[in-house]
Design an enzyme around this catalytic site. Sequence first.
Site: not given
Length: 503
Positions: A181, A257, A291, A388
């Site tokens: 996906k 992750e 990330c 983040e």
Amino acid sequence: MPRLDVIARVEKGVLTGGQWRPAEGGATFPVEDPASGRALCEVADATAADARAALDTAGAAQAGWAAVPPVRRARILRRAHDLLIERTAEFAALITLEMGKSLTESRAEVLYGANYLRWFGEEAVRIDGTWKVSEDGTARVLVTHQPVGPCLLITPWNAPLAMPARKIGPAVAAGCTMIVKPAPQTPLTTAALAALLSEAGLPDGVLNVIPTTQAAAVTEPLLRDGRLRKLSFTGSTPVGRLLLSQAAGGVLRTSMELGGNAPFIVFEDADLDAAVDGAMTAKLRNIGEACIAANRFHVHAGVVDAFTDKLVTRMSSVALGAGTDPTAALGPLIDERQRRRVAGLVDEAVAAGATIRAGGRLPDGPGYFYPPTVLTGIPAGARITREEIFGPVAAIQTFTTEDEALHAANDTEFGLVGYVYTRDLNRALRVSERLETGMVGLNRGYVSDPSAPFGGMKQSGVGREGGNTGIDEYLEQKYLAIDMAAPARDSAAARPGTPESGR
């Protein structure tokens, strides 16, 4: 310059059983060019019914695919690697058009993603086991590995080729079937990669693709279906937590992750020019939408002014523009929502007392651009240091002692990567060991490598991708206890001199 005709050649449907078809009900969604905000094309918007069809196909193909010899799986991956390298320009154009990064970075991503296919092709023929004698000598212990089974691979938009390749590579090598996906912002590159793998010889039904804007409605039924045996997800920590809770019902194998909040520590003895070079890479690679991007800059008070001045000069000189523009080094953010979020973090920090040293203002014109920005005087506890950023913003704070730097670096729920600049070897090793991160860039602003285990600690994830252990995420261990007990013996066969012989 990439032309829009590359998009015309990409399949835009749902892939199940080797066939591309419209979504159930015929719904579609637009894919935008983030440099202009205009729609590039429409793509099939898969439903839960499409997802079930994909799992039907993956489940039916699993036994046959698991039986394929490892060397054949390896050859498919190597052929896919070679085709991808041959078509670097085409894939780079797709990445740039739907994600926004510069063509230079897109070409680098194609090579990076291709290397995962090559790496795991080489690992496919090295899946091994063990054989030993049991402790009491009555058995032989045989340990083998076999494919986990059908996998759901959920990939992010920020690396639309590398992230699917990093998951598909080990799944193919291990003998698992897959449902991928892709993120709705960037489904085209994944579709093109799936078509390339088919051309390389991957059998129909092994890889299935379900682009969708209805992630929860499409994936939750799959996670509840007992035929699915593994979930691999790259994305935000909040979504990761939700998926982990849904995967718990089926006790699925998971690889997660998740988010990062990377500290970038510059000690007083660091080579400042090298540190600034590393900062530019760690901060601006992928437009800061990574990330592993440096998020919090912790700089020793004795060198903070010199480091900041150098960084401001470099950040201010970066040309902003569409990724298709060869003169532009930094492209747009992925969409308006992400741009508003980055701008909000900066504005909130400034309102609390931070100072803008570079950037910080939204540019005029179309597209989702945000300039390279440097902030100093970040107040303690500011949201920009806790979350983040996912954008080209460097938030600089100071420290005076090693312990202070480490406390600040580890003061987060995240633990993906940390960067350290120092010329003191003992300090380098000491700090690297104490950092609560799964990866460390030591005098280096880049850590991604197909031959190394990629992953984090704490709420940055579970498991590792890449390296010698990456394929283990797609394999189950099976232990066979083989009876080797001595057969019954009569007295005539007893060995002379033993109690059984009577002599």
